[in-house]
Design an enzyme around this catalytic site. Structure first.
Site, mmCIF file in Angstrom:
data_model
loop_
_atom_site.group_PDB
_atom_site.id
_atom_site.type_symbol
_atom_site.label_atom_id
_atom_site.label_comp_id
_atom_site.label_asym_id
_atom_site.label_seq_id
_atom_site.Cartn_x
_atom_site.Cartn_y
_atom_site.Cartn_z
ATOM 1 N N ASP A 1 49.693 28.338 40.102
ATOM 2 C CA ASP A 1 48.269 28.052 40.227
ATOM 3 C C ASP A 1 48.107 26.746 40.985
ATOM 4 O OD1 ASP A 1 45.425 27.251 39.426
ATOM 5 O OD2 ASP A 1 45.631 29.149 38.356
ATOM 6 N N THR B 1 40.626 43.108 40.673
ATOM 7 C CA THR B 1 39.731 44.234 40.948
ATOM 8 C C THR B 1 39.214 44.094 42.377
ATOM 9 O OG1 THR B 1 39.111 44.326 38.616
ATOM 10 C CG2 THR B 1 37.671 45.455 40.184
ATOM 11 N N GLU C 1 44.055 46.035 36.242
ATOM 12 C CA GLU C 1 44.113 45.622 34.834
ATOM 13 C C GLU C 1 42.944 46.237 34.070
ATOM 14 O OE1 GLU C 1 41.773 43.565 33.376
ATOM 15 O OE2 GLU C 1 40.641 42.961 35.151
ATOM 16 N N PHE C 2 43.184 46.479 32.788
ATOM 17 C CA PHE C 2 42.149 47.003 31.896
ATOM 18 C C PHE C 2 42.115 46.149 30.631
ATOM 19 C CE2 PHE C 2 43.740 50.534 34.456
ATOM 20 C CZ PHE C 2 42.563 51.013 35.022
ATOM 21 N N CYS D 1 33.329 41.049 34.268
ATOM 22 C CA CYS D 1 33.746 42.282 34.950
ATOM 23 C C CYS D 1 32.609 43.261 35.235
ATOM 24 C CB CYS D 1 34.820 42.988 34.122
ATOM 25 S SG CYS D 1 36.384 42.080 34.046
ATOM 26 N N LYS E 1 29.800 42.446 38.040
ATOM 27 C CA LYS E 1 30.277 42.358 39.427
ATOM 28 C C LYS E 1 30.875 43.676 39.898
ATOM 29 C CE LYS E 1 35.002 40.499 38.974
ATOM 30 N NZ LYS E 1 35.648 41.568 39.777
ATOM 31 N N LYS F 1 30.252 37.987 24.486
ATOM 32 C CA LYS F 1 30.607 38.800 23.322
ATOM 33 C C LYS F 1 31.434 37.922 22.392
ATOM 34 C CE LYS F 1 34.991 40.879 24.789
ATOM 35 N NZ LYS F 1 35.745 42.142 24.889
#
Length: 454
Positions: free
Chosen positions: A33, A124, A149-150, A258, A261, A319
């Site tokens: 990073d 994504t 990814e999920f 997610c 967008k 959430k």
């Protein structure tokens, strides 16, 4: 397959979870990073994200010598057999995903990738990006694979280690097999396909969930108008195996990093392909309207105007189980309340007192103090344990607006509060259902007068 040398570029939710989990599967992982301070914290085992189990995995990986953190992207890439791109792809002004970070990193690293390396895009990205990246790399000895990814915030580690499926797509089958083998220790079905289809899977899944959420929120509005009980309706729906119970909970709208967008990007992709995706566009529009419905209920509960009215808010993250405020419907509802002149005092278990334009307190009873109405916007389990008798003593009003149907209406009614949920009858301070229409009278509500809160 033997452990692989893996590099992960980006240490956000997806990158850090991917790196730590792959290390836990026995691979040798280097996470890179450009944020030097962040890398230094990670080297000491300090994680910035609230994600159950992630800090322990990072500590275990560091202790075992299978996980390290670097600032030098080229050093990490030059040693890797497989390089994962876990970079942000935010929405641009036109809704399309912005690939600037992804393309910049690929351009920087394309010449240092070792021969036969596999470049894996976990971010994504729009359909066709793998082909675009392969052209940008410009090397026949480096293959590009799409491996979306999920991961859900708050359950990302569990989602990675116990996935519903693993999707791997590439126009080079051998490269897809190499990526699939990284997950060999996991008991999950693997979908092997071409890169474009793999890229579409992520958008298709997220946008379907977004439409399902908008559907249930609109269904809740209809239940309020017709006197049906949304809880019973969704229970009956969810038992149908073709539908299932997931994502049938109402709320103040969907948000997070997610769904908004990805929905915007899908609408944009469809438009560019000459497809009018009216169904998804309507779901996005309905989502904005649902946030306004919450404000309308609060406005009606306090007498028709929010100007100068103190409103307590419980929950700010998009959430429970995460500290993420990105595109949070709770924050948007707060913004709308403030636009109408409300004085908002908010509490969230994980949000610091610094939030622009909002007074954030560290105690739910301080949020309720002298409030004309209380609004529950995030489903934190702590809110179910609140002493509602104490809330009654500190509030000025008596109405609790609960768009997620998170609280027990009977408990609030026994304490002398009026509960307003989604798609269910109002529970008054007598504990009896009194219907949707009401007008505010002093410190309570009076049934029978419809103020058009929908």
């Amino acid at each position: 397959m033997l452990p692989q040398r893996i590099a992960v570029v980006g240490t956000g939710y997806v990158g850090l979870t991917t790196g730590a989990c792959l290390a836990s599967l026995g691979h040798d992982v280097t996470c890179a990073d450009v944020d030097e301070a962040k890398v230094e914290r990670l080297r000491r085992g300090r994680t910035d994200v609230l994600e159950p189990g992630l800090a322990d995995l990072v500590a275990d990986g560091l202790a075992a010598g299978r996980l390290r953190f670097l600032v030098d992207l080229a050093e990490a890439a030059g040693e890797a057999e497989v390089l994962f791109l876990c970079l942000p792809t935010p929405s641009g002004r036109d809704g399309a995903a912005d690939l600037t970070a992804v393309e910049s990193v690929v351009h920087e690293l394309r010449r240092v990738l070792r021969p036969r390396a596999v470049l894996v895009c976990k971010s994504t990205v729009p359909v066709g990006t793998a082909t675009r990246l392969a052209a940008l790399v410009g090397r026949d000895d480096v293959a590009v694979v799409s491996n979306p990814e999920f991961l859900r915030e708050g359950t990302a580690v569990a989602d990675f280690l116990r996935p519903d499926r693993i999707v791997v797509g590439s126009d080079v089958p051998a490269a897809a097999d190499r990526v699939a083998s990284l997950y060999a220790a996991l008991d999950a079905p693997v979908v092997r396909t071409d890169a474009r289809s793999a890229e579409m899977v992520k958008y298709a899944a997220n946008c379907f969930l977004a439409m399902k959420l908008s559907y249930v929120n609109t269904l809740g509005e209809l239940c309020e108008r017709l006197g049906a009980d949304l809880a019973a309706v969704t229970e009956g729906m969810g038992l149908d195996r073709r539908i299932g119970p997931g994502f049938l909970r109402p709320g103040p709208g969907w948000g997070g990093s997610c769904l908004p967008k990805d929905a915007a990007a899908m609408v944009r992709m469809a438009a560019l392909a000459g497809v009018e995706f009216g169904l998804l566009r309507a779901a996005v529009e309905a989502n904005q309207r649902h946030r306004g419905r919450v404000v309308a209920k609060v406005r009606a509960a306090v007498g028709g105007s929010l100007a100068g009215v103190r409103v307590g808010v419980l929950g700010l993250t998009f959430k429970a189980g995460t500290s993420d405020l990105r595109d949070s419907p709770a924050v948007e509802v707060v913004r709308l309340l403030c636009e109408e002149g409300a004085e908002v005092v908010a509490h969230d278990p994980v949000v610091s007192p610094e939030l622009a334009g909002v007074v954030v307190v560290d105690d739910p009873y301080l949020a309720a103090k002298q409030a004309e109405a209380l609004v529950v916007l995030t489903e934190w389990p702590q809110f179910r344990a609140i002493d509602w008798a104490l809330v009654v003593r500190v509030m000025t009003g008596r109405t609790v607006v609960d768009p997620r149907n998170h609280l027990d209406p009977e408990s609030l009614a026994r304490a002398g509060l009026v509960w307003l949920g989604t798609g269910r009858a109002v529970r008054g301070n007598t504990g009896r259902p009194v219907g949707e229409g009401f007008r505010r009278v002093g410190r309570g509500v009076d049934p029978g007068v419809d103020l058009g809160v929908g």
